[in-house]
Design a protein around this motif. Structure first.
Motif, PDB file in Angstrom:
ATOM      1  N   SER A  41       7.145 -37.807 -27.605  1.00  0.00           N
ATOM      2  CA  SER A  41       6.977 -37.876 -25.870  1.00  0.00           C
ATOM      3  C   SER A  41       6.177 -37.118 -25.621  1.00  0.00           C
ATOM      4  O   SER A  41       5.628 -37.250 -24.067  1.00  0.00           O
ATOM      5  N   ASN A  42       6.095 -35.551 -25.531  1.00  0.00           N
ATOM      6  CA  ASN A  42       5.112 -35.132 -25.452  1.00  0.00           C
ATOM      7  C   ASN A  42       3.917 -34.761 -25.670  1.00  0.00           C
ATOM      8  O   ASN A  42       2.807 -34.190 -25.257  1.00  0.00           O
ATOM      9  N   LEU A  43       2.977 -36.134 -26.882  1.00  0.00           N
ATOM     10  CA  LEU A  43       2.169 -36.184 -26.742  1.00  0.00           C
ATOM     11  C   LEU A  43       1.572 -36.926 -25.882  1.00  0.00           C
ATOM     12  O   LEU A  43       2.195 -37.953 -26.370  1.00  0.00           O
ATOM     13  N   ASP A  44       0.603 -37.707 -25.869  1.00  0.00           N
ATOM     14  CA  ASP A  44      -0.093 -39.113 -25.751  1.00  0.00           C
ATOM     15  C   ASP A  44      -1.239 -38.520 -26.833  1.00  0.00           C
ATOM     16  O   ASP A  44      -2.414 -38.695 -26.743  1.00  0.00           O
ATOM     17  N   SER A  47      -4.910 -40.420 -26.161  1.00  0.00           N
ATOM     18  CA  SER A  47      -5.193 -39.788 -25.076  1.00  0.00           C
ATOM     19  C   SER A  47      -6.923 -40.016 -26.046  1.00  0.00           C
ATOM     20  O   SER A  47      -7.208 -40.149 -27.133  1.00  0.00           O
ATOM     21  N   LYS A  48      -8.118 -39.807 -25.527  1.00  0.00           N
ATOM     22  CA  LYS A  48      -9.602 -39.919 -26.138  1.00  0.00           C
ATOM     23  C   LYS A  48      -9.864 -38.228 -26.377  1.00  0.00           C
ATOM     24  O   LYS A  48     -10.924 -37.551 -26.690  1.00  0.00           O
ATOM     25  N   ASP A  49      -8.689 -37.420 -25.359  1.00  0.00           N
ATOM     26  CA  ASP A  49      -9.173 -36.196 -25.186  1.00  0.00           C
ATOM     27  C   ASP A  49      -8.998 -35.399 -27.453  1.00  0.00           C
ATOM     28  O   ASP A  49      -7.702 -35.123 -27.484  1.00  0.00           O
ATOM     29  N   GLY A  51      -8.002 -32.036 -27.766  1.00  0.00           N
ATOM     30  CA  GLY A  51      -7.272 -31.248 -27.806  1.00  0.00           C
ATOM     31  C   GLY A  51      -6.202 -32.364 -28.176  1.00  0.00           C
ATOM     32  O   GLY A  51      -5.046 -31.604 -29.091  1.00  0.00           O
ATOM     33  N   GLU A  52      -6.174 -32.582 -27.406  1.00  0.00           N
ATOM     34  CA  GLU A  52      -4.563 -33.390 -27.719  1.00  0.00           C
ATOM     35  C   GLU A  52      -4.283 -34.722 -28.958  1.00  0.00           C
ATOM     36  O   GLU A  52      -3.929 -34.162 -29.710  1.00  0.00           O
ATOM     37  N   GLN A  53      -5.984 -34.773 -29.371  1.00  0.00           N
ATOM     38  CA  GLN A  53      -5.607 -35.181 -30.890  1.00  0.00           C
ATOM     39  C   GLN A  53      -5.793 -34.302 -31.821  1.00  0.00           C
ATOM     40  O   GLN A  53      -5.161 -35.278 -33.013  1.00  0.00           O
ATOM     41  N   GLU A  54      -6.044 -34.014 -31.688  1.00  0.00           N
ATOM     42  CA  GLU A  54      -5.853 -32.200 -32.726  1.00  0.00           C
ATOM     43  C   GLU A  54      -4.190 -32.226 -32.499  1.00  0.00           C
ATOM     44  O   GLU A  54      -3.380 -32.514 -34.158  1.00  0.00           O
ATOM     45  N   LYS A  55      -3.242 -32.455 -32.122  1.00  0.00           N
ATOM     46  CA  LYS A  55      -1.638 -32.044 -31.797  1.00  0.00           C
ATOM     47  C   LYS A  55      -1.906 -32.701 -32.702  1.00  0.00           C
ATOM     48  O   LYS A  55      -0.427 -33.072 -33.753  1.00  0.00           O
ATOM     49  N   ILE A  56      -1.416 -34.647 -32.051  1.00  0.00           N
ATOM     50  CA  ILE A  56      -1.296 -35.127 -33.467  1.00  0.00           C
ATOM     51  C   ILE A  56      -1.575 -35.434 -34.480  1.00  0.00           C
ATOM     52  O   ILE A  56      -0.333 -35.797 -34.981  1.00  0.00           O
ATOM     53  N   LEU A  57      -2.196 -34.810 -34.790  1.00  0.00           N
ATOM     54  CA  LEU A  57      -2.797 -34.865 -36.803  1.00  0.00           C
ATOM     55  C   LEU A  57      -1.920 -33.636 -37.484  1.00  0.00           C
ATOM     56  O   LEU A  57      -1.941 -34.480 -38.362  1.00  0.00           O
ATOM     57  N   ARG A  58      -2.064 -32.787 -36.314  1.00  0.00           N
ATOM     58  CA  ARG A  58      -1.244 -31.993 -36.680  1.00  0.00           C
ATOM     59  C   ARG A  58       0.068 -31.932 -37.016  1.00  0.00           C
ATOM     60  O   ARG A  58       0.508 -31.741 -38.504  1.00  0.00           O
ATOM     61  N   TYR A  59       0.875 -33.232 -36.154  1.00  0.00           N
ATOM     62  CA  TYR A  59       1.896 -33.610 -36.126  1.00  0.00           C
ATOM     63  C   TYR A  59       2.016 -34.539 -37.956  1.00  0.00           C
ATOM     64  O   TYR A  59       3.218 -33.872 -37.877  1.00  0.00           O
ATOM     65  N   LEU A  60       1.553 -35.211 -37.048  1.00  0.00           N
ATOM     66  CA  LEU A  60       1.669 -36.607 -38.471  1.00  0.00           C
ATOM     67  C   LEU A  60       1.579 -35.156 -39.907  1.00  0.00           C
ATOM     68  O   LEU A  60       1.810 -36.532 -40.966  1.00  0.00           O
ATOM     69  N   LEU A  61       0.287 -34.922 -40.292  1.00  0.00           N
ATOM     70  CA  LEU A  61       0.804 -34.443 -41.184  1.00  0.00           C
ATOM     71  C   LEU A  61       1.607 -33.599 -41.971  1.00  0.00           C
ATOM     72  O   LEU A  61       2.249 -33.794 -42.487  1.00  0.00           O
ATOM     73  N   LEU A 201      -5.807 -44.810 -36.363  1.00  0.00           N
ATOM     74  CA  LEU A 201      -6.112 -44.151 -34.815  1.00  0.00           C
ATOM     75  C   LEU A 201      -7.386 -44.312 -34.614  1.00  0.00           C
ATOM     76  O   LEU A 201      -7.941 -44.207 -32.774  1.00  0.00           O
ATOM     77  N   PHE A 202      -8.243 -43.359 -35.009  1.00  0.00           N
ATOM     78  CA  PHE A 202      -9.692 -43.403 -34.663  1.00  0.00           C
ATOM     79  C   PHE A 202     -10.725 -45.159 -34.360  1.00  0.00           C
ATOM     80  O   PHE A 202     -11.301 -45.138 -33.190  1.00  0.00           O
ATOM     81  N   ASN A 203     -10.078 -46.201 -35.739  1.00  0.00           N
ATOM     82  CA  ASN A 203     -10.734 -47.520 -35.259  1.00  0.00           C
ATOM     83  C   ASN A 203     -10.113 -47.655 -34.111  1.00  0.00           C
ATOM     84  O   ASN A 203     -11.205 -48.206 -33.014  1.00  0.00           O
ATOM     85  N   GLU A 204      -8.877 -47.986 -33.940  1.00  0.00           N
ATOM     86  CA  GLU A 204      -8.013 -49.080 -32.951  1.00  0.00           C
ATOM     87  C   GLU A 204      -7.352 -48.310 -31.913  1.00  0.00           C
ATOM     88  O   GLU A 204      -7.449 -49.371 -30.230  1.00  0.00           O
ATOM     89  N   ILE A 205      -7.405 -47.119 -32.280  1.00  0.00           N
ATOM     90  CA  ILE A 205      -6.572 -46.554 -30.590  1.00  0.00           C
ATOM     91  C   ILE A 205      -7.607 -45.409 -29.670  1.00  0.00           C
ATOM     92  O   ILE A 205      -7.769 -45.357 -28.685  1.00  0.00           O
ATOM     93  N   TRP A 206      -8.265 -45.028 -30.451  1.00  0.00           N
ATOM     94  CA  TRP A 206      -9.386 -43.623 -29.984  1.00  0.00           C
ATOM     95  C   TRP A 206     -10.788 -43.788 -30.163  1.00  0.00           C
ATOM     96  O   TRP A 206     -11.397 -43.355 -29.466  1.00  0.00           O
ATOM     97  N   GLU A 207     -10.822 -45.328 -30.460  1.00  0.00           N
ATOM     98  CA  GLU A 207     -12.444 -46.099 -30.402  1.00  0.00           C
ATOM     99  C   GLU A 207     -13.374 -45.290 -31.132  1.00  0.00           C
ATOM    100  O   GLU A 207     -14.702 -45.666 -30.190  1.00  0.00           O
ATOM    101  N   GLN A 208     -13.224 -44.657 -31.685  1.00  0.00           N
ATOM    102  CA  GLN A 208     -14.239 -43.793 -32.787  1.00  0.00           C
ATOM    103  C   GLN A 208     -14.643 -44.645 -34.380  1.00  0.00           C
ATOM    104  O   GLN A 208     -13.700 -44.295 -34.935  1.00  0.00           O
ATOM    105  N   LYS A 209     -15.747 -45.299 -34.059  1.00  0.00           N
ATOM    106  CA  LYS A 209     -15.910 -45.554 -35.533  1.00  0.00           C
ATOM    107  C   LYS A 209     -15.627 -44.665 -36.563  1.00  0.00           C
ATOM    108  O   LYS A 209     -17.329 -44.846 -36.878  1.00  0.00           O
ATOM    109  N   VAL A 210     -15.025 -44.520 -37.396  1.00  0.00           N
ATOM    110  CA  VAL A 210     -16.161 -43.095 -38.840  1.00  0.00           C
ATOM    111  C   VAL A 210     -15.440 -43.887 -39.354  1.00  0.00           C
ATOM    112  O   VAL A 210     -15.827 -43.068 -40.907  1.00  0.00           O
TER     113      VAL A 210
END
Length: 319
Positions: A41-44, A47-49, A51-61, A201-210
């Motif tokens: 709940s405390n992760l957005d 977010s396109k930020d 720093g927030e994406q970094e936290k999410i990726l670490r958590y999911l790992l 996440l990158f494609n559909e949520i963060w709209e970054q086509k990697v």
């Protein structure tokens, strides 16, 4: 390894059935993805930020590492509980968390012996708490590696995916000198799942086509493999010699990947669509609900093929 040939669907039928699986997988995943990932709940997550994406990726790992061979409902509880207990230090410097504090949370959630999280009898004598510990250590070591090299996980991922296929990110994570000890098997489903989540996440949520969704990976757990065998999408089935009709999902994955690729479908959504036939109570191991199943009119109904010998409501899976 025992194998059996069976009459499969025609190519036109396969394409229609794969269309249904892809559509079902996409529609249901878009509704359930936050629940599957057990987003805090405390992760957005929107977010396109960076720093927030970094936290999410670490958590999911961490989430996928401890998920392996575990009861999925307890994994979600464990992931959330650990994150709430240790807050930002879990994602920034997990090596500062004492084992005694970590193990206390583990036992609170998984029970004194850890059997509420990991099924003891299936671990070959390894204690659940040891299993959890070495997977957490792999995560901890990887975060230390990032910090010592002044790297951001989000940048590492983008570098691996930029102009490359998701399989390249999978190979990087699976063979990383620190992280590889945390995976189960040579071709871990958990690592495949993490890569797919990242591409989504990158494609559909963060709209970054990697990377392209069309190049996502097939996870193919027992339930997905079961659907491909029962429906007739596969003309040949590999199964276990000591447990008749228990399919060898990992062995038939290349065949499934080939079919999905040949018809130009999105692997991640087809995989999820097949899995949801199990999760939503249609293609269960025993007493499947064929009458209401979305693929009823096309399925060959080779119902002898199962994912597990004995139906268990706490069946282990990775979603």
């Amino acid at each position: 390894m025992p194998r059996e040939k069976q009459k499969g669907l025609s190519d036109s039928e396969k394409e229609v059935l794969l269309d249904i699986l892809e559509r079902e997988g996409r529609e249901k995943w878009l509704k359930r993805w936050k629940e599957h990932m057990a987003i805090l709940s405390n992760l957005d997550v929107l977010s396109k930020d960076k720093g927030e994406q970094e936290k999410i990726l670490r958590y999911l790992l961490l989430r996928v590492l401890i998920n392996q061979q575990a009861k999925f409902e307890k994994v979600r509880e464990m992931s959330i509980r650990i994150s709430e207990e240790f807050t930002d230090v879990l994602l920034s410097e997990p090596y500062k968390i004492s084992e005694s504090e970590l193990f206390k949370v583990f036992k609170d959630v998984a029970g004194e012996k850890g059997s509420l999280l990991y099924r003891v009898g299936a671990l070959g004598g390894i204690k659940p708490i040891s299993l959890f510990s070495y997977r957490f250590k792999a995560y901890e070591g990887f975060i230390r590696w990032l910090n010592e090299n002044k790297l951001k996980f989000v940048d590492v991922i983008v570098k691996q995916l930029q102009n490359k296929k998701p399989i390249e990110l999978f190979n990087f994570l699976n063979t990383h000198s620190v992280l590889e000890s945390g995976w189960v098997g040579n071709d871990p489903k958990a690592c495949r799942m993490f890569v797919n989540w990242v591409v989504f996440l990158f494609n559909e949520i963060w709209e970054q086509k990697v990377a392209k969704m069309e190049e996502t990976l097939m996870i193919v757990d027992g339930h997905v493999g079961k659907v491909f065998c029962r429906t007739g999408l596969l003309e040949e089935v590999l199964y276990e010699s000591k447990r008749p009709y228990i399919i060898q999902a990992s062995k038939i994955r290349p065949w499934i990947e080939e079919i999905v690729s040949r018809f130009g479908k999105i692997p991640f959504y087809v995989d999820n669509g097949a899995f949801y036939l199990f999760e939503d109570g249609y293609c269960s191991d025993l007493e499947p609900n064929c009458k209401d199943c979305p693929v009823n009119k096309l399925c060959k109904k080779y119902l002898k093929w199962t994912a597990y010998q004995i139906w268990d409501k706490d069946a282990f899976h990775l979603r």
